[in-house]
Design an enzyme around this catalytic site. Structure first.
Site, PDB file in Angstrom:
ATOM      1  CD  GLU A 171      -2.940  -1.139   2.319  1.00 39.20           C
ATOM      2  OE1 GLU A 171      -3.927  -1.887   2.239  1.00 39.20           O
ATOM      3  OE2 GLU A 171      -2.744  -0.360   3.288  1.00 39.20           O
ATOM      4  CD  GLU A 373      -3.279  -6.000   3.771  1.00 37.29           C
ATOM      5  OE1 GLU A 373      -4.226  -5.287   4.166  1.00 37.29           O
ATOM      6  OE2 GLU A 373      -2.076  -5.698   3.916  1.00 37.29           O
TER       7      GLU A 373
END
Length: 479
Positions: A171, A373
């Site tokens: 991220e 995720e």
């Protein structure tokens, strides 16, 4: 509603993830080895739920063998974690390795492999050394980029013979968005150009590390691959009207394509350059750097997906007295009737899996990718314990099943998605929320020495890994 059996392809990865800083704790950490998260916690501890933070976390540093045994019991095929850059080195300028921490990483990798679990290693999951933030402004600095490449080389040399799955960042958009774009996290500086410079340098860093990976020939020598883990938010417009569609396009451009395009296509959208120039936020770059990005795209991509993002055209004028923000072009749309996770404040919309998969297939050359995720955080899970002291997290089982159902529908239709990694293997510390919302298959009991207990979802995950099949709601999408 009736349920339908969903088949899982035999070679489809079913694993779980957990980052270094969210699990390890500070055991063995030197005073000079704070990460950005450590420093934030020290400077702004009051915003972390009940004061919990990275200081102890789940104590994975001392209990990893116990945790790996639980991973094996559940049947995880893969486990993704990170190496903490701030702790791997004692001198960031010379890339001097901290042998104590490096030996611990050796032990974790070996323990995973010995138990039949494939390690997937990320080089940076928000663990920017605090010293590099304080001295150079973090990822605003090209020097920090060079130090990251030095760090990556030390890691490849140490573990490249055993690790087959490598990732530069997890991220990469998040930290600077919270700090410099929205100014909602320490050290609270609203600076849109700095935000964009961080974005660019992380994209360039990925290309530079891919270049290094190629030079070391890790693919040919050890069958390894390298990628990046991104968190593009599947963005839906309020309506089919052109003004709302344009709002969604602009959100997607600034937050999603800014990372997807250079990593996979090797280039930034021309429209992004046009808008950066228009608003005076163009990042500093050279043609040589753009060439490096062009020639060093990733082998595959991890995608983190939790919720959809809904936008509409602005309904009020922009305040010209404040710095540019991409919301100049959009505002959030609160869709009536949406299904919510009330604890996290996120919409539950499993179709994001299918829609993202189709986008990867149609817009990004059907590159190999996987869900890195996906998961559900719920507060105060102890109230769901049964007489056997097992948390009955049926809500998590339903959440996973519905998202997997939509993902595997896309796989059936030709999407090159190779796996699903649940967030998270165990409960863990999150920024500010700390242990408030629990995501794990495994409970971390803070009131009992952080002892571990499998939840109902862990036994369910164990079953579907073994049987390669699960039940999901029959809403006709799989017919």
């Amino acid at each position: 509603m009736e349920k339908v059996a969903i088949k899982i392809p035999e070679d489809f990865i079913l694993g779980a993830a957990l980052s270094a800083w969210q699990s390890e704790g500070w055991s063995g950490k030197k005073d000079t080895q704070d990460s950005y998260l450590d420093l934030w916690y020290k400077e702004n501890k009051n915003v972390w739920h009940n004061g919990y933070g990275p200081a102890v976390a789940t104590d994975f540093r001392n209990r990893f063998k116990e945790d790996v045994a639980l991973m094996k019991e559940i049947g995880l095929t893969h486990f993704r974690t990170s190496i903490n850059w701030s702790r791997f080195l004692t001198d960031y300028e010379t890339a001097t390795v901290d042998e104590e921490y490096a030996n611990y990483i050796d032990d974790v990798i070996n323990e995973l492999i010995d138990n039949g679990i494939e390690p997937m290693i990320c080089l940076e999951h928000y663990e920017l050394p605090a010293k590099l933030l304080e001295e150079y402004g973090g990822w605003a600095s090209k020097h920090v980029l060079e130090l990251f490449v030095k760090y990556a080389e030390k890691v490849f040399d140490r573990y490249g013979d055993r690790v087959k799955h490598w990732f530069t960042f997890n991220e990469p958009v998040v930290v600077q968005t919270r700090v410099y774009l929205d100014a909602i996290r320490w050290p609270f500086e609203q600076n849109t150009k700095k935000w964009m410079q961080w974005n660019y340098h992380k994209g360039l860093a990925t290309a530079r590390v891919v270049q290094l990976f190629k030079e070391k020939d890790l693919k040919a020598k050890h069958g390894a691959k390298i990628g990046v883990i991104l968190n593009p938010e599947v963005t839906y417009a309020r309506s089919s009207a052109p003004h709302d569609q344009k709002a969604a396009e602009m959100y997607d451009l600034f937050f999603n394509r800014t990372f997807l395009d250079p990593a996979i296509k090797g280039e930034y959208p021309k429209q992004l350059f046009d808008l950066m120039d228009k608003h005076g936020i163009t990042f500093d770059y050279t043609e040589e750097e753009l060439s490096i990005i062009k020639n060093n795209t990733v082998d595959y991509v991890g995608i983190n997906l939790y919720f959809p993002h809904r936008v509409q055209a602005r309904t009020s004028a922009w305040n010209e007295a404040i710095p540019f923000h991409p919301s100049y072009y959009y505002e959030k749309f609160d869709m009536p009737g949406k299904k919510m996770n009330p604890y996290r404040g996120w919409e539950i919309y499993p179709q994001i899996m299918y829609d993202m998969a189709m986008r990867m297939k149609e817009e990004y050359g059907n590159i190999e990718w996987f869900i890195a995720e996906n998961g559900m955080g719920v507060e105060n899970e102890k109230r769901f314990k049964n007489e056997s002291n097992i948390i009955q997290d049926d809500y998590r089982i339903e959440f996973i099943a519905e998202h997997l159902k939509w993902l595997l529908k896309a796989v059936k239709e030709g999407a090159n998605c190779t796996g699903y990694m649940l967030w998270a293997f165990s409960d863990n510390v999150s920024p500010m929320n700390a242990f408030k919302n629990r995501y794990g298959l495994v409970e971390i009991d803070l009131e009992d020495n952080r002892n571990r207990h499998l939840k109902k979802s862990a036994y369910w995950y164990q079953q579907i890994i073994k049987e390669r099949e699960f039940l999901a709601l029959d809403d006709d999408i799989c017919k």
